[in-house]
Scaffold this active site. Structure first.
Site, PDB file in Angstrom:
ATOM      1  N   HIS A 107       0.183 -16.932  10.403  1.00 62.01           N
ATOM      2  CA  HIS A 107      -0.378 -16.466   9.167  1.00 62.01           C
ATOM      3  C   HIS A 107       0.865 -15.560   8.574  1.00 62.01           C
ATOM      4  O   HIS A 107       2.035 -15.233   9.191  1.00 62.01           O
ATOM      5  CB  HIS A 107      -1.529 -15.578   9.497  1.00 62.01           C
ATOM      6  CG  HIS A 107      -1.234 -14.244   9.938  1.00 62.01           C
ATOM      7  ND1 HIS A 107      -1.865 -12.979   9.855  1.00 62.01           N
ATOM      8  CD2 HIS A 107      -0.317 -13.734  11.039  1.00 62.01           C
ATOM      9  CE1 HIS A 107      -1.708 -11.975  10.756  1.00 62.01           C
ATOM     10  NE2 HIS A 107      -0.591 -12.517  11.339  1.00 62.01           N
TER      11      HIS A 107
ATOM     12  N   HIS B 230      -8.605 -12.458   4.309  1.00 62.68           N
ATOM     13  CA  HIS B 230      -7.551 -12.705   5.146  1.00 62.68           C
ATOM     14  C   HIS B 230      -7.911 -14.278   5.734  1.00 62.68           C
ATOM     15  O   HIS B 230      -8.898 -14.476   6.447  1.00 62.68           O
ATOM     16  CB  HIS B 230      -7.065 -11.855   6.036  1.00 62.68           C
ATOM     17  CG  HIS B 230      -5.631 -12.181   6.470  1.00 62.68           C
ATOM     18  ND1 HIS B 230      -4.383 -11.957   5.874  1.00 62.68           N
ATOM     19  CD2 HIS B 230      -5.222 -12.497   7.770  1.00 62.68           C
ATOM     20  CE1 HIS B 230      -3.483 -12.292   6.473  1.00 62.68           C
ATOM     21  NE2 HIS B 230      -3.867 -12.743   7.888  1.00 62.68           N
TER      22      HIS B 230
ATOM     23  N   CYS C 177      -1.297 -14.838   2.313  1.00 61.73           N
ATOM     24  CA  CYS C 177      -2.068 -15.289   3.229  1.00 61.73           C
ATOM     25  C   CYS C 177      -2.694 -16.963   2.873  1.00 61.73           C
ATOM     26  O   CYS C 177      -2.397 -17.856   3.560  1.00 61.73           O
ATOM     27  CB  CYS C 177      -3.050 -14.493   3.925  1.00 61.73           C
ATOM     28  SG  CYS C 177      -4.547 -14.282   2.890  1.00 61.73           S
TER      29      CYS C 177
END
Length: 344
Positions: free
Chosen positions: A320, A308, A259
């Site tokens: 993402h 994240h 991420c």
């Protein structure tokens, strides 16, 4: 005449124990025969457990990224210090050679000055104190000895700093291995669960993911939200160019990403350097706490520990790298616990 004795009868207690044991065995056998086999978890239950394991793996991945970044930084710092020490040692050797030449010249002209003789036979650190009591130091000698003492102290400090950083590097490498093992364990557990699904169930899950990504992509295309800046727009365009690339823990492009690897890579393509981990990226710019104030290209931080991150794509969507087994894609911002945005 042989005696005929009656066979010994088992005691009443023993008969009772044997009877009870036999009855229990019969009952256990009956229960085992009638017991229903353990039920196989449903596809949705497996998905829920796998998603939880993927989230835990991503938490460990961000810690792993941080340890890798720290290791790289320490290695560069240690290399720089070691180079400085090597150059400093060369300078110190030249200074000592110069003092030795001074002593040789004095020897040839009739003997070594007592002050230099004292230096050559004792600790340079306390030489000035001892020699000053003799009042025998020339200005040239004072300058040479002062430089030597200063260089010795400088080298001692740099060597001590290198030693400290080497210990830190060793601890960081231990942490790195620990986090790698943790990530691998979580991913192995997730794969074990996925292996309990039938081929049809796996295909169904994959189809659900594709449909969700397509819905999110459609919403992005309908959106009218402007970009945060020209560089944010460039970063977002870079991320769009790698849609479909696989998530790989610890990867930061150009063909696979985790991420924070995706977001740091995307901004690098726009000429902007941001930190490597999601936790550090959370502090890399101005925080935007209202979803309605987000603009395309803003970082979006999720979960309470900031493990994240993605890029805001407009119209309530985020672009993402989700987790192992998935690819870079669009997803609704509401699918994860939003914390805040970060405008770089």
């Amino acid at each position: 005449m042989a005696s005929h004795r009656r066979p010994k009868q088992p005691s009443r207690t023993r008969v009772t124990v044997l009877t009870t044991a036999a009855a229990a065995a019969v009952a256990f056998s009956a229960q085992a025969a009638n017991a229903a086999p353990s039920e196989k978890p449903s596809k949705d239950e497996v998905k829920s457990k796998v998603d939880a394991l993927y989230e835990q793996a991503e938490q460990a991945t961000e810690k792993l990224d941080g340890a890798q970044e720290k290791q790289s930084k320490l290695q560069k710092e240690i290399s720089t210090i070691q180079d400085n020490v090597a150059r400093g040692q060369e300078e110190l050797n030249k200074l000592r050679d110069g003092l030795g030449s001074m002593a040789s010249a004095q020897y040839r002209t009739g003997g070594i000055d007592p002050s230099i003789q004292l230096f050559l036979s004792s600790n340079p650190d306390d030489y000035l104190d001892k020699a000053s009591t003799m009042d025998q130091l020339s200005s040239q000698q004072v300058e040479a000895l002062t430089k030597i003492q200063g260089k010795q102290r400088e080298l001692a400090q740099e060597r001590a700093e290198a030693s400290t950083k080497l210990k830190d590097l060793s601890a960081t490498r231990t942490e790195l291995k620990k986090k790698k093992d943790e990530v691998k364990a979580k991913l192995a557990a997730a794969q074990k669960l996925l292996n309990t699904l039938t081929a049809a169930e796996k295909a169904s899950l994959a189809q659900e993911q594709v449909q969700a990504a397509n819905r999110s992509s459609s919403r992005v295309n309908l959106g009218t939200t402007g970009s945060a800046s020209s560089r944010a727009a460039a970063a977002f365009a870079a991320a769009q160019s790698v849609i479909g690339s696989p998530y790989v823990y610890g990867a930061s492009g150009p063909s696979s990403f985790d991420c924070s690897g995706l977001t740091s890579w995307a901004y690098a393509q726009a000429g902007v350097s941001i930190p490597r981990t999601s936790e550090a990226q959370a502090n890399a710019g101005t925080r935007i706490y209202s979803e309605s104030d987000l603009k395309v290209g803003d970082l979006v931080i999720f979960y309470g520990d900031y493990h994240h991150v993605g890029l805001y794509a407009g119209n309530g969507q985020v672009l993402h790298a989700p987790h192992t087994g998935a690819v870079v894609r669009y997803e609704s911002i509401g699918n994860m616990p939003f914390q805040f945005g970060v405008r770089i």
